[in-house]
Design a protein around this motif. Structure first.
Motif, mmCIF file in Angstrom:
data_model
loop_
_atom_site.group_PDB
_atom_site.id
_atom_site.type_symbol
_atom_site.label_atom_id
_atom_site.label_comp_id
_atom_site.label_asym_id
_atom_site.label_seq_id
_atom_site.Cartn_x
_atom_site.Cartn_y
_atom_site.Cartn_z
ATOM 1 N N ASN A 1 -8.024 1.972 -3.469
ATOM 2 C CA ASN A 1 -8.174 1.347 -2.205
ATOM 3 C C ASN A 1 -6.923 0.996 -1.437
ATOM 4 O OD1 ASN A 1 -10.906 1.261 -2.459
ATOM 5 N ND2 ASN A 1 -10.930 -0.863 -3.319
ATOM 6 N N SER A 2 -5.585 0.868 -2.393
ATOM 7 C CA SER A 2 -4.573 0.850 -1.573
ATOM 8 C C SER A 2 -4.109 2.080 -0.985
ATOM 9 C CB SER A 2 -3.171 0.355 -2.565
ATOM 10 O OG SER A 2 -3.462 -0.810 -3.155
ATOM 11 N N SER B 1 -8.359 -7.098 8.951
ATOM 12 C CA SER B 1 -7.869 -5.798 8.393
ATOM 13 C C SER B 1 -6.813 -6.286 7.757
ATOM 14 C CB SER B 1 -7.585 -4.572 9.584
ATOM 15 O OG SER B 1 -6.503 -5.017 9.854
ATOM 16 N N ILE C 1 -9.237 -0.253 15.808
ATOM 17 C CA ILE C 1 -9.444 -1.427 14.664
ATOM 18 C C ILE C 1 -10.807 -1.280 13.953
ATOM 19 C CG2 ILE C 1 -10.127 -3.797 14.915
ATOM 20 C CD1 ILE C 1 -7.902 -4.089 16.998
ATOM 21 N N LEU D 1 -4.188 3.306 8.055
ATOM 22 C CA LEU D 1 -3.382 2.693 8.844
ATOM 23 C C LEU D 1 -2.477 3.771 9.424
ATOM 24 C CD1 LEU D 1 -1.879 -0.696 6.891
ATOM 25 C CD2 LEU D 1 -3.688 -0.374 8.588
ATOM 26 N N ASN E 1 -5.904 -10.046 -8.533
ATOM 27 C CA ASN E 1 -5.182 -8.651 -8.942
ATOM 28 C C ASN E 1 -3.846 -8.827 -8.511
ATOM 29 O OD1 ASN E 1 -4.953 -7.841 -6.224
ATOM 30 N ND2 ASN E 1 -6.962 -6.497 -6.477
ATOM 31 N N LYS F 1 -15.373 2.539 7.040
ATOM 32 C CA LYS F 1 -15.926 3.228 8.215
ATOM 33 C C LYS F 1 -15.522 4.789 8.047
ATOM 34 C CE LYS F 1 -17.305 0.192 10.963
ATOM 35 N NZ LYS F 1 -18.710 0.459 11.808
ATOM 36 N N LEU G 1 -8.023 -6.785 1.174
ATOM 37 C CA LEU G 1 -8.691 -5.795 1.704
ATOM 38 C C LEU G 1 -9.793 -6.671 2.311
ATOM 39 C CD1 LEU G 1 -9.043 -3.278 -1.099
ATOM 40 C CD2 LEU G 1 -7.987 -2.957 1.001
ATOM 41 N N PRO H 1 -14.852 -5.468 10.733
ATOM 42 C CA PRO H 1 -15.945 -4.965 11.861
ATOM 43 C C PRO H 1 -17.117 -4.353 11.314
ATOM 44 C CG PRO H 1 -13.730 -3.995 11.763
ATOM 45 C CD PRO H 1 -13.686 -4.947 10.528
ATOM 46 N N GLU I 1 -9.008 1.351 11.087
ATOM 47 C CA GLU I 1 -8.150 0.415 10.155
ATOM 48 C C GLU I 1 -9.535 0.012 8.960
ATOM 49 O OE1 GLU I 1 -6.146 -2.100 12.786
ATOM 50 O OE2 GLU I 1 -5.494 -0.184 13.663
ATOM 51 N N ALA I 2 -10.718 -0.270 9.748
ATOM 52 C CA ALA I 2 -11.609 -0.897 8.552
ATOM 53 C C ALA I 2 -12.153 -0.196 7.479
ATOM 54 C CB ALA I 2 -12.917 -1.266 9.555
ATOM 55 N N MET I 3 -12.010 -0.836 6.471
ATOM 56 C CA MET I 3 -12.596 -0.086 5.258
ATOM 57 C C MET I 3 -13.920 0.150 5.340
ATOM 58 S SD MET I 3 -10.226 0.149 3.226
ATOM 59 C CE MET I 3 -10.460 0.240 1.425
ATOM 60 N N PHE J 1 0.807 -1.235 0.000
ATOM 61 C CA PHE J 1 0.153 0.001 0.182
ATOM 62 C C PHE J 1 0.941 0.982 -0.144
ATOM 63 C CE2 PHE J 1 -2.304 -3.099 2.600
ATOM 64 C CZ PHE J 1 -3.155 -3.681 1.675
ATOM 65 N N THR K 1 -2.114 -6.696 -6.702
ATOM 66 C CA THR K 1 -1.725 -6.427 -5.053
ATOM 67 C C THR K 1 -1.991 -7.767 -4.458
ATOM 68 O OG1 THR K 1 -2.536 -4.225 -5.315
ATOM 69 C CG2 THR K 1 -2.346 -4.907 -3.309
ATOM 70 N N GLN L 1 -9.705 -0.679 20.456
ATOM 71 C CA GLN L 1 -11.076 -0.889 19.827
ATOM 72 C C GLN L 1 -11.463 0.122 18.800
ATOM 73 O OE1 GLN L 1 -13.941 -1.096 22.725
ATOM 74 N NE2 GLN L 1 -15.722 -1.630 21.263
ATOM 75 N N GLU M 1 -7.862 -1.040 -7.198
ATOM 76 C CA GLU M 1 -6.605 -1.656 -6.702
ATOM 77 C C GLU M 1 -5.736 -0.361 -6.353
ATOM 78 O OE1 GLU M 1 -4.824 -4.332 -9.233
ATOM 79 O OE2 GLU M 1 -3.115 -4.608 -7.926
ATOM 80 N N VAL N 1 -6.041 2.443 2.259
ATOM 81 C CA VAL N 1 -5.527 1.652 3.285
ATOM 82 C C VAL N 1 -4.677 2.238 4.132
ATOM 83 C CG1 VAL N 1 -4.720 -0.552 3.930
ATOM 84 C CG2 VAL N 1 -6.518 -0.579 2.438
#
Lengths: 336, 172
Positions: free
Chosen positions: A215-216, B118, A256, A223, B7, A264, B73, B103, A260-262, A178, B9, A253, A212, A219
């Motif tokens: 989203n990388s 994650s 996470i 992080l 893909n 959100k 992901l 989550p 970190e969660a996509m 990423f 990645t 909590q 790809e 992410v």
């Protein structure tokens, strides 16, 4: 630049209650119109029913219900919309509100009057803040007066973030792809790719519409936000609220499940953390449909400013309840 | 190349994880894992040693890991083949564990603080979690209800069934 409230150097406890994120009564929608400026169309019966509710019924919903309703609209509006759309004139946004809240229309007119001529929409998939910010951030490097300096500063900052992530307990193996993806995009502003081309605005748009790549980057920003919050718990712990329950989360909590969660959404805490760790100045315009006593249709601008980078403008995002897009003084894509 | 729509990645990440697992090995040799064939990096097989001081001790359990094209992901799926008799494993062998769910994705209403998927998780972290799950079932997120009941009401019988099935598996 319109008048802005004070900028916030500390997590703004006095600001959070004003954040208008749950106020959506009268709001027609925050989905995207297509490129021709047609208002978004929703096809399911439930949607039609909800939209036909008079405002008083919407007002009777609890904040959580309205939030969920909004989230549902956003997620249902996802499939055929681009991750990030080309610049469109503000008028396309205005059309969508003309049949709805006049407060929104007035605020859109106010933005237009103050020179914000265009909007670049992002998909309402919960990653819109990070995606908008990432795009606008790289574009600001692309448009910097001294590109080489902007690229160098950005990469210096990003390089130092790798050890921050490792200190937060993330394996390098788990984030390096990423990181590489994000940094390579920025490098291409001054370093030609294999085809001998430098990154242009239209290529950036194209890259950001490839899940790809897009989203990388999202992410990595998530992080990074998480690692920064974990590294500075004292500054953030009092503000780590669960958006659903309104209760305080513990640090682990929160990081996470909310960072970190996509998918959100980001709130003030995440914006402050990311603006600090990325050393980027973020300004958020609140298109919230709230009446303003001092000036009709005035839009509040919140500044999350940490850095003094010559030749770089702050990234300006447009907030509507539950969603972020990019605000721009241009109203169409530049010719290349 | 693989026929699936993986893909670049995902493929790169899976190769990195595989390389790391083969060069360093799993802690205490508790498991091995790798692609079933060189042609498809999106299907792995893992061999998991039954943890000591549990009824699973002495057994070696094969599991199939299936990776989505947008890994990391999205999490992968893990299925023991043949299925294990365990409160958190569905009768078809699919593992139900919070770390394999993002989550907000709550098939069995885990407590919210439990560890979730994650992109910074990995095959190794998940399998280590599964190994501790073998030792300590979580009855709050049961996948095999009969097994949950037996585990709760008649622990000795549960352990007997597990041990017996391991022996059967080995043709003893």
């Amino acid at each position: 630049m319109p008048d802005t409230p004070e900028s916030y150097d500390v997590p703004p406890i006095s600001v959070s209650p004003e954040a208008p994120k749950l106020k959506i009564s009268d709001l027609p929608d925050v989905g995207e119109a297509d490129v021709n400026g047609r208002p978004p169309s929703y096809t399911t019966a439930e949607d039609a029913e909800l939209f036909s509710l008079p405002p008083s019924d919407l007002d009777s919903l609890t904040p959580l219900q309205t939030y969920e309703m909004n989230e549902n609209f956003l997620s249902e509006s996802v499939p055929d919309r681009p991750l990030i759309a080309p610049l469109a004139p503000m008028a396309t946004l205005r059309t969508e509100y003309e049949g709805g809240s006049q407060l929104f229309v007035k605020q859109i007119d106010w933005l237009t009057k103050y020179g914000y001529a265009g909007i670049r929409r992002t998909r309402g998939d919960g990653d819109c803040f990070y995606r908008s910010l990432a795009f606008a951030y790289i574009e600001s490097i692309l448009l910097a007066s001294d590109k080489a300096l902007a690229v160098t500063s950005a990469i210096s900052v990003l390089e130092s973030t790798q050890s921050l992530l490792e200190q937060a307990g993330f394996d390098r193996m788990a984030f390096e792809d990423f990181y590489d993806c994000f940094v390579n995009l920025i490098k291409r502003v001054i370093t030609p790719d294999n085809a001998g081309q430098l990154l242009s605005s239209s290529m950036l748009l194209e890259e950001f519409n490839m899940p790809e790549v897009s989203n990388s980057v999202v992410v990595y920003l998530r992080l990074l936000t998480s690692a920064h919050i974990r590294a500075d718990p004292d500054s953030y712990i009092p503000f780590l609220l669960d958006p659903d329950t309104g209760e305080l989360n513990d640090l682990q909590q929160f990081c996470i499940s909310q960072v970190e969660a996509m998918g959100k959404e980001a709130d003030h805490v995440q914006i402050i953390a990311l603006s600090r760790v990325l050393k980027v100045n973020i300004t958020v315009a609140y298109l919230d449909g709230r009446p303003h006593n001092s000036q009709e249709g005035k839009v509040d601008f919140l500044e999350f400013h940490n850095a003094d980078i010559p030749g770089m403008n702050p990234v300006i995002l447009l907030y509507r309840p539950g969603h972020y897009d990019i605000l721009d003084k241009r109203n169409e894509e530049p010719l290349e | 190349m693989n026929s699936r729509s993986g893909n670049a990645t995902a493929l790169r990440r899976l190769m990195t994880e595989y390389k790391q697992l083969t060069s360093q090995g799993a802690p205490d040799g508790m498991f091995t894992a790798g692609p079933v064939s060189e042609d498809d990096f999106f299907q792995w097989e893992a061999l998991i040693m039954g943890p000591k001081d549990t009824p699973f001790e002495g057994g070696v359990f094969p599991a199939r890991l299936t990776f989505p094209s947008d890994y990391p992901l999205s999490p992968f799926k893990m299925r023991f083949d043949p299925p294990l008799f365990h409160p958190n494993i569905y009768p078809d062998g699919t593992v139900c564990i919070s770390i394999l769910h993002a989550p907000g994705d709550d098939p069995t209403m885990y407590e919210s603080a439990s560890e979730r998927w994650s992109p910074v998780q990995s095959v190794e972290k998940v399998i280590l979690s599964v190994i501790s799950m073998l030792a300590e079932p979580n009855l709050e997120s049961g996948a095999n209800i009969d097994c949950c009941k037996l585990y709760r009401d008649n622990r000795a019988e549960y352990e007997r069934i597990v041990r017996q099935s391991i022996q059967e598996q080995l043709g003893l």
